[in-house]
Design a protein around this motif. Structure first.
Motif, short mmCIF file in Angstrom:
data_model
loop_
_atom_site.label_atom_id
_atom_site.label_comp_id
_atom_site.label_asym_id
_atom_site.label_seq_id
_atom_site.Cartn_x
_atom_site.Cartn_y
_atom_site.Cartn_z
N ALA A 130 22.55 1.58 27.39
CA ALA A 130 22.31 2.83 26.18
C ALA A 130 21.81 4.02 26.90
O ALA A 130 22.20 5.31 26.44
CB ALA A 130 21.30 2.41 25.32
N THR A 182 23.69 7.54 26.67
CA THR A 182 23.41 8.76 26.23
C THR A 182 23.70 9.87 27.16
O THR A 182 23.60 11.13 26.82
CB THR A 182 21.86 8.86 26.14
OG1 THR A 182 21.20 8.41 27.44
CG2 THR A 182 21.39 7.77 25.06
N ILE A 203 27.48 8.28 21.44
CA ILE A 203 26.21 7.80 21.49
C ILE A 203 25.44 9.00 21.86
O ILE A 203 24.10 8.96 21.34
CB ILE A 203 25.93 6.85 22.55
CG1 ILE A 203 26.86 5.44 22.15
CG2 ILE A 203 24.67 6.21 22.79
CD1 ILE A 203 26.71 4.86 20.84
N CYS A 231 20.04 3.67 19.46
CA CYS A 231 21.43 3.77 20.36
C CYS A 231 21.63 2.34 20.78
O CYS A 231 23.11 2.17 20.74
CB CYS A 231 21.06 4.66 21.42
SG CYS A 231 21.05 6.38 21.09
N LYS A 248 23.23 0.61 17.80
CA LYS A 248 24.67 1.22 17.58
C LYS A 248 25.47 0.71 18.46
O LYS A 248 26.68 0.43 18.00
CB LYS A 248 24.39 2.79 17.49
CG LYS A 248 25.80 3.29 16.86
CD LYS A 248 25.61 4.88 16.59
CE LYS A 248 26.51 5.41 16.00
NZ LYS A 248 27.14 5.16 14.54
N LEU A 249 25.09 0.65 19.88
CA LEU A 249 26.18 0.25 20.81
C LEU A 249 26.28 -1.29 20.73
O LEU A 249 27.87 -1.45 20.73
CB LEU A 249 25.69 0.64 22.17
CG LEU A 249 26.48 0.44 23.52
CD1 LEU A 249 27.58 1.62 23.11
CD2 LEU A 249 25.71 0.78 24.77
#
Length: 317
Positions: free
Chosen positions: A259, A263, A269, A290, A293-294
């Motif tokens: 993550a 970013t 992301i 993140c 979500k990933l």
């Protein structure tokens, strides 16, 4: 309902079988090939609906693999959950036989999910990935010692050990890559995972080895397994801050690095991270979001067998 609990120690196995009431039968076996065979035979005769073992640092694996190989329903659970359950039911004493009885009761009352035992190839692959992590930790520790020692003799010894660790790391990495290359399924999974900007080869190996539920669990379940699901902390009118904890530490660390990289190099992301920070979220909180979500996106990709698409919206399934 008949449930069994097996307490696994280095030298012996304690079995407790509950027959749907307070009637409990207990047995004691050596933790050896012969003892596991005796345990297996008795459990096949008893035909329990669920056999519960604790994850005990690897000692449980030969037992769970042997029982799973003959089709017995095995559930390997977190020891902390079982200990909390024992306290909640007033069982404060702790012996191997008591632990086996508690595991059987835990299976009857909580009914933990039964998962198929990993294949031999999966066990070997997971062991190699874990070994790489251990070697890396040893290397880091030795590098730290090298930076603080003032003794020439100690320095020479540390440098020699570092050279050895480098060779072992390279060999372990070679074995991991060979295992993946020799399996069409794992090659496909690695290519799919590495198509995600931010996910490198080592992260892909960790996810493949230590999160085999990817693509099979739903988004809530997979987030909990990795320890990135926000958990409520409310009481009455008080609304506490959501926090994440538990889950598989090695997977969570791999996701953190992925993550962090995403970013910077992953448009989707990065945009999500910026939106959260702009709303006033702390950067650490935004990064954990993140990670989740990933993971959810990767889980959907694995479920559908599709590579990374920045425009794709992850399913809620």
């Amino acid at each position: 309902m008949t449930c069994a609990g097996v307490d696994v120690a280095k030298g012996h196995l304690d079995l407790a079988i509950r027959f749907g009431s307070e009637e409990v039968e207990t047995h004691h076996f050596e933790n050896s090939s012969e003892g596991i065979a005796q345990l297996e035979e008795l459990l096949c005769e008893s035909d329990p609906e669920r056999i519960v073992l604790e994850a005990t640092g690897g000692y449980e694996r030969p037992v769970s693999a042997a029982l799973g190989a003959v089709g017995l329903p095995v559930a390997v659970v977190n020891p902390r959950q079982v200990r909390d359950f024992a306290r909640a039911t007033g069982r404060l004493a702790k012996t191997d036989e008591i632990d086996a009885r508690v595991l059987a009761l835990f299976g009857e009352r909580i009914q933990p999910e039964i998962r198929p035992a990993p294949s031999k190839d999966q066990e070997v692959f997971s062991g190699l990935v874990a070994r790489r992590r251990q070697l890396q930790k040893m290397k880091t520790a030795e590098q730290n010692r090298l930076g603080t020692t003032t003794s020439d003799a100690v320095r020479a010894d540390i440098e020699e050990h570092l050279s050895f660790l480098e060779k072992r790391l390279a060999e372990t990495e070679r074995q991991i890559e060979m295992a993946v290359e020799n399996s069409p399924l794992w090659r496909e999974e690695k290519d799919l995972l590495c198509s995600v900007p931010g996910v490198g080869q080592k992260t892909a190996h960790v996810l493949m080895a230590e999160l085999p539920e990817l693509g099979e669990a739903n988004r809530q379940e997979i987030a909990k397994l990795a320890g990135v699901a926000p958990l409520n902390c409310d009481s009455g009118q008080r609304r506490g801050r959501r926090s994440t904890w538990g889950g598989r530490a090695s997977v969570r660390k791999a996701l953190y690095m992925a993550a962090l990289s995403a970013t910077r190099c992953n448009r989707k992301i990065r945009a999500f991270y910026d939106r959260l920070v702009d709303r006033g979220k702390a950067k650490k909180t935004a990064l954990v979001a993140c990670m989740r979500k990933l993971l959810v996106i990767i889980n959907t990709m694995m479920k559908n067998g599709t590579q990374w698409n920045p425009e794709y919206q992850a399913s809620s399934a």
